[in-house]
Design a protein around this motif. Structure first.
Motif, PDB file in Angstrom:
ATOM      1  N   ALA A 133      -7.209   6.663   3.003  1.00 42.15           N
ATOM      2  CA  ALA A 133      -6.338   5.885   2.121  1.00 42.15           C
ATOM      3  C   ALA A 133      -5.876   6.720   0.933  1.00 42.15           C
ATOM      4  N   GLY A 144      -8.615  -6.106  -2.568  1.00 41.94           N
ATOM      5  CA  GLY A 144      -9.603  -7.055  -2.064  1.00 41.94           C
ATOM      6  C   GLY A 144     -11.030  -6.688  -2.438  1.00 41.94           C
ATOM      7  N   ILE A 182     -15.844   4.480   3.885  1.00 41.08           N
ATOM      8  CA  ILE A 182     -15.292   4.270   5.232  1.00 41.08           C
ATOM      9  C   ILE A 182     -13.777   4.421   5.323  1.00 41.08           C
ATOM     10  N   LEU A 224     -13.475  -9.464  -3.269  1.00 40.64           N
ATOM     11  CA  LEU A 224     -13.796 -10.260  -2.089  1.00 40.64           C
ATOM     12  C   LEU A 224     -14.815  -9.499  -1.234  1.00 40.64           C
ATOM     13  N   ALA A 225     -14.565  -8.226  -1.020  1.00 41.02           N
ATOM     14  CA  ALA A 225     -15.470  -7.413  -0.204  1.00 41.02           C
ATOM     15  C   ALA A 225     -16.876  -7.402  -0.816  1.00 41.02           C
ATOM     16  N   ILE A 227       0.821  -1.203   0.000  1.00 44.73           N
ATOM     17  CA  ILE A 227       0.000   0.000   0.000  1.00 44.73           C
ATOM     18  C   ILE A 227       0.863   1.266   0.000  1.00 44.73           C
ATOM     19  N   ALA A 229     -14.689   4.805  -3.353  1.00 42.87           N
ATOM     20  CA  ALA A 229     -14.580   4.240  -2.001  1.00 42.87           C
ATOM     21  C   ALA A 229     -13.486   3.181  -1.906  1.00 42.87           C
ATOM     22  N   PHE A 230     -13.149   2.536  -3.019  1.00 41.69           N
ATOM     23  CA  PHE A 230     -12.018   1.603  -3.047  1.00 41.69           C
ATOM     24  C   PHE A 230     -10.759   2.303  -3.549  1.00 41.69           C
ATOM     25  N   PHE A 246      -7.037 -12.649  -6.302  1.00 43.20           N
ATOM     26  CA  PHE A 246      -8.261 -11.897  -5.987  1.00 43.20           C
ATOM     27  C   PHE A 246      -9.093 -11.561  -7.222  1.00 43.20           C
ATOM     28  N   LEU A 260     -20.195  -8.834   1.057  1.00 44.40           N
ATOM     29  CA  LEU A 260     -21.297  -7.929   1.376  1.00 44.40           C
ATOM     30  C   LEU A 260     -22.595  -8.394   0.717  1.00 44.40           C
ATOM     31  N   THR A 285     -12.429  -3.523   7.390  1.00 50.42           N
ATOM     32  CA  THR A 285     -13.179  -2.757   6.397  1.00 50.42           C
ATOM     33  C   THR A 285     -14.554  -3.379   6.120  1.00 50.42           C
ATOM     34  N   PRO A 344      -3.511   2.896  -9.482  1.00 46.58           N
ATOM     35  CA  PRO A 344      -2.848   1.601  -9.327  1.00 46.58           C
ATOM     36  C   PRO A 344      -3.031   0.947  -7.960  1.00 46.58           C
ATOM     37  N   HIS A 345      -3.370   1.724  -6.927  1.00 48.78           N
ATOM     38  CA  HIS A 345      -3.547   1.121  -5.602  1.00 48.78           C
ATOM     39  C   HIS A 345      -5.002   0.752  -5.327  1.00 48.78           C
ATOM     40  N   CYS A 405      -8.284  -0.795  -4.351  1.00 44.65           N
ATOM     41  CA  CYS A 405      -8.361  -1.938  -3.433  1.00 44.65           C
ATOM     42  C   CYS A 405      -8.170  -3.292  -4.116  1.00 44.65           C
TER      43      CYS A 405
HETATM   44  C1  HEM Z   1     -15.509  -2.667   2.052  1.00 49.02           C
HETATM   45  C2  HEM Z   1     -14.331  -3.041   2.206  1.00 49.02           C
HETATM   46  C3  HEM Z   1     -13.073  -2.322   1.778  1.00 49.02           C
HETATM   47  C4  HEM Z   1     -12.830  -0.980   1.539  1.00 49.02           C
HETATM   48  C5  HEM Z   1     -13.806   0.186   1.641  1.00 49.02           C
HETATM   49  C6  HEM Z   1     -11.442  -0.878   1.133  1.00 49.02           C
HETATM   50  C7  HEM Z   1     -10.812   0.309   0.775  1.00 49.02           C
HETATM   51  C8  HEM Z   1      -9.555   0.397   0.213  1.00 49.02           C
HETATM   52  C9  HEM Z   1      -8.975   1.600  -0.338  1.00 49.02           C
HETATM   53  C10 HEM Z   1      -9.642   2.971  -0.362  1.00 49.02           C
HETATM   54  C11 HEM Z   1      -7.743   1.288  -0.815  1.00 49.02           C
HETATM   55  C12 HEM Z   1      -6.788   2.204  -1.570  1.00 49.02           C
HETATM   56  C13 HEM Z   1      -5.576   2.608  -0.821  1.00 49.02           C
HETATM   57  C14 HEM Z   1      -4.721   3.610  -1.555  1.00 49.02           C
HETATM   58  O1  HEM Z   1      -5.198   4.309  -2.452  1.00 49.02           O
HETATM   59  O2  HEM Z   1      -3.554   3.703  -1.190  1.00 49.02           O
HETATM   60  C15 HEM Z   1      -7.528  -0.113  -0.543  1.00 49.02           C
HETATM   61  C16 HEM Z   1      -6.373  -0.801  -0.837  1.00 49.02           C
HETATM   62  C17 HEM Z   1      -6.153  -2.117  -0.457  1.00 49.02           C
HETATM   63  N1  HEM Z   1      -7.086  -2.998   0.072  1.00 49.02           N
HETATM   64 FE1  HEM Z   1      -9.011  -2.591   0.505  1.00 49.02          FE
HETATM   65  N2  HEM Z   1     -10.875  -2.122   1.150  1.00 49.02           N
HETATM   66  C18 HEM Z   1     -11.840  -3.032   1.528  1.00 49.02           C
HETATM   67  C19 HEM Z   1     -11.695  -4.395   1.652  1.00 49.02           C
HETATM   68  C20 HEM Z   1     -10.515  -5.071   1.474  1.00 49.02           C
HETATM   69  C21 HEM Z   1     -10.344  -6.489   1.637  1.00 49.02           C
HETATM   70  C22 HEM Z   1     -11.445  -7.469   1.979  1.00 49.02           C
HETATM   71  C23 HEM Z   1      -9.012  -6.744   1.422  1.00 49.02           C
HETATM   72  C24 HEM Z   1      -8.228  -8.022   1.461  1.00 49.02           C
HETATM   73  C25 HEM Z   1      -8.543  -9.144   1.236  1.00 49.02           C
HETATM   74  C26 HEM Z   1      -8.375  -5.496   1.095  1.00 49.02           C
HETATM   75  C27 HEM Z   1      -7.027  -5.343   0.795  1.00 49.02           C
HETATM   76  C28 HEM Z   1      -6.457  -4.207   0.285  1.00 49.02           C
HETATM   77  C29 HEM Z   1      -5.061  -4.107  -0.115  1.00 49.02           C
HETATM   78  C30 HEM Z   1      -4.022  -5.205  -0.058  1.00 49.02           C
HETATM   79  C31 HEM Z   1      -4.866  -2.790  -0.590  1.00 49.02           C
HETATM   80  C32 HEM Z   1      -3.573  -2.179  -1.124  1.00 49.02           C
HETATM   81  C33 HEM Z   1      -3.520  -2.311  -2.615  1.00 49.02           C
HETATM   82  C34 HEM Z   1      -2.340  -1.617  -3.243  1.00 49.02           C
HETATM   83  O3  HEM Z   1      -1.729  -0.755  -2.599  1.00 49.02           O
HETATM   84  O4  HEM Z   1      -2.027  -1.946  -4.406  1.00 49.02           O
HETATM   85  N3  HEM Z   1      -9.315  -4.500   1.136  1.00 49.02           N
HETATM   86  N4  HEM Z   1      -8.665  -0.648   0.072  1.00 49.02           N
END
Ligand code: HEM
Ligand code: SF4
Lengths: 69, 403
Positions: free
Chosen positions: B291, B354, B287, B357-358, B91, B344-345, B109, B362, B245, B349-350, B352
């Motif tokens: 990030a 997951g 939420i 899966l989320a 991240i 929201a995700f 994923f 849900l 999350t 490139p970053h 989410c």
């Molecule tokens: C509703 C659920 C979730 C929300 C709202 C959420 C939100 C986010 C957001 C906003 C980011 C972007 C971070 C950035 O821009 O630096 C992110 C990255 C990430 N999330 Fe989620 N997430 C959720 C569920 C999950 C789940 C279930 C997993 C794992 C199985 C996960 C694993 C990751 C990982 C590994 C990253 C980093 C990706 C990267 O930097 O390339 N997330 N998530």
């Protein structure tokens, strides 16, 4: 008839988010090993073209584009 | 309209007045002609972007770095030297390291892989609902369903023993809570790291193809790139991001559905509406908006201002997701609006890793919960609920429900 368009996918740019597959899994798939995009149907028109446009807009990495050729 | 130089630099983070809406200050920021500056709890300043198009373009532009060790990164709390020297993990990576690191795991994923998990997730959800219905009524939905479902799912996927869930759930909650300062957070991080290091070392002699950590060990050894510390950091991120999350979205989404019975009825009548409803709930609650924090590595023009190399910038996803230019009548919850372009995700490139899966978790939880427990209701007044407003991930601490 409306001309179809070609989907271009840059797998070096793709980050495997799968938003394209969620949009239409008849047009897009993801590679099993790297998670990157695989275009199943390169030329699209009609509803499929609309779906492709949505995918281009939603794709977070800018890996997808449409061209006239 | 006020000239940038004369504008106040409001304190950030801002407080919500209604737990379901972003702080009112976001709209003021969005109504300004250009991006604004805010003052962080550390006394430092950061830029904030609030418009949907700007947040998207900033997050897609890798000249904005994710490396929180860089001096200008808009951290919300003072961090210790130790924190700053720690491996930032996926991240916190930038090109050229981020792409290959992400590609090494994102195949785990894909949409197809997550669809293959569907029957098992359904079973898990049914089991926890069985247990809830067999237990005392009222119950706390957070304890009974919202936390255990994503915790068990991510444990099985990674190959982490679920028997240890109390240990890592409590450490995760501490790590994400910014109210008590840095020390408890650092301790929680150390404990989680030690736990995962032991776990991974125990897997090394005979890694299994049946779990993600085992598969990573096997694959990386074949490629001659096995790096235990990097795998610990990945496991840490997946475990943490994988349950807190989704858990918060389950509780918040349940409250939202119960407060909008017509929309709940529409979803119950047509299961095809659940996924669009999940997208709308993700947009509505946003939420994990912090990030979207970055630091500029060059001078970059965006949002009508010139952000200088070394300056911090926060892409306020919750403001972007309530931008009327991207979503009509943005403050109302509308499962039919077509919200897929929400951030929201994140974006770029970053985005989410997951997310699919989320989405799967849900969808299954909401479909199953309201089908199996049609009389479900919240056993508290809305203003009695305790929302997590000093944590990195927004949510509700407890959700008393009855049926
Ligand atoms: C509703 C659920 C979730 C929300 C709202 C959420 C939100 C986010 C957001 C906003 C980011 C972007 C971070 C950035 O821009 O630096 C992110 C990255 C990430 N999330 Fe989620 N997430 C959720 C569920 C999950 C789940 C279930 C997993 C794992 C199985 C996960 C694993 C990751 C990982 C590994 C990253 C980093 C990706 C990267 O930097 O390339 N997330 N998530
Ligand atoms: S949506 Fe874009 S980044 Fe995601 S898999 Fe498809 S092409 Fe790749």
């Amino acid at each position: 008839m409306v001309k179809d368009m070609r989907i271009n996918a840059d797998r070096d740019v793709c980050v495997g988010a799968g938003q394209c597959v969620l949009t239409d899994d008849a047009i897009f798939d993801q590679d099993d090993a790297e998670g990157t995009v695989v275009v199943l149907s390169e030329h699209v028109d009609g509803e499929a073209l609309e779906h492709a446009r949505t995918a281009v807009d939603i794709c977070p990495s800018g890996a997808l584009s449409l061209s006239d050729d | 309209m006020t000239e940038l130089a004369d504008r106040p630099t409001p304190d950030f983070p801002m407080k919500r007045t209604c737990p379901f809406d972003p702080p009112p200050g976001y709209q003021e920021l969005r109504d300004q002609p250009t991006a604004s500056r805010v003052t962080l709890p550390t006394g430092k300043q950061s830029w904030v972007l609030t418009k949907h198009t700007e947040v998207r373009s900033m997050l897609a532009d890798t000249r904005f770095s994710s490396d929180r060790r860089l001096p200008g990164f808009p951290l919300l709390t003072e961090t210790s030297k130790k924190f700053m020297e720690a491996d930032p993990g996926l991240i916190g990576m930038d090109p050229p390291d981020h792409g290959p690191a992400r590609r090494a795991v994102v195949g785990e994923f894909t949409v197809k892989r997550m669809q293959a998990l569907q029957p098992r997730i359904q079973e898990i959800v049914d089991t926890f609902i069985d247990e809830m219905l067999a237990g005392p009524n009222p119950a706390d939905l957070v304890e009974a369903l919202a936390l255990p479902v994503p915790s068990l799912v991510i444990c099985e996927l990674l190959g982490v023993p679920y028997a240890d869930h109390e240990f890592f759930q409590s450490r995760s909650a501490k790590l994400l809570n910014t109210a008590d300062g840095i020390e408890p957070r650092e301790k929680a991080a150390d404990e989680l790291e030690a736990y995962l290091t032991d776990l991974i070392m125990a897997k090394e002699p005979s890694p299994s193809e049946e779990d993600l950590l085992g598969r990573q060990i096997i694959k990386q050894r074949e490629e001659g790139t096995y790096d235990r510390k990097a795998l610990v950091s990945l496991a840490f991120l997946l475990l943490l991001a994988g349950h807190e999350t989704t858990a918060n979205m389950i509780s918040l989404g349940t409250i939202a559905f119960l407060r909008n019975p017509e929309q709940l009825a529409a979803v119950k009548a047509d299961p095809g509406k659940t996924l669009p409803a999940v997208e709308e709930l993700l947009r509505y609650f946003t939420i994990a908006e912090l990030a979207g924090s970055r630091v500029a590595t060059e001078d970059i023009e965006i949002g009508g201002v010139l952000i200088r190399a070394g300056e911090g910038v926060i892409g306020l996803a919750h403001a972007a997701n309530r931008d009327p230019n991207a979503f009509a009548d943005p403050d109302s919850l509308d499962i039919d609006r077509g919200a897929r372009h929400h951030v929201a995700f994140g974006y770029g490139p970053h985005q989410c890793l997951g997310q699919n899966l989320a989405r799967m978790e849900l969808q299954i939880v909401f479909d199953t919960l309201f089908r199996r427990v049609p009389t479900l209701r919240v056993e508290a007044e809305f203003d009695e609920l305790s929302f997590k407003d000093s944590t990195i991930i927004f949510g509700v601490r407890e959700l008393p429900v009855a049926w």
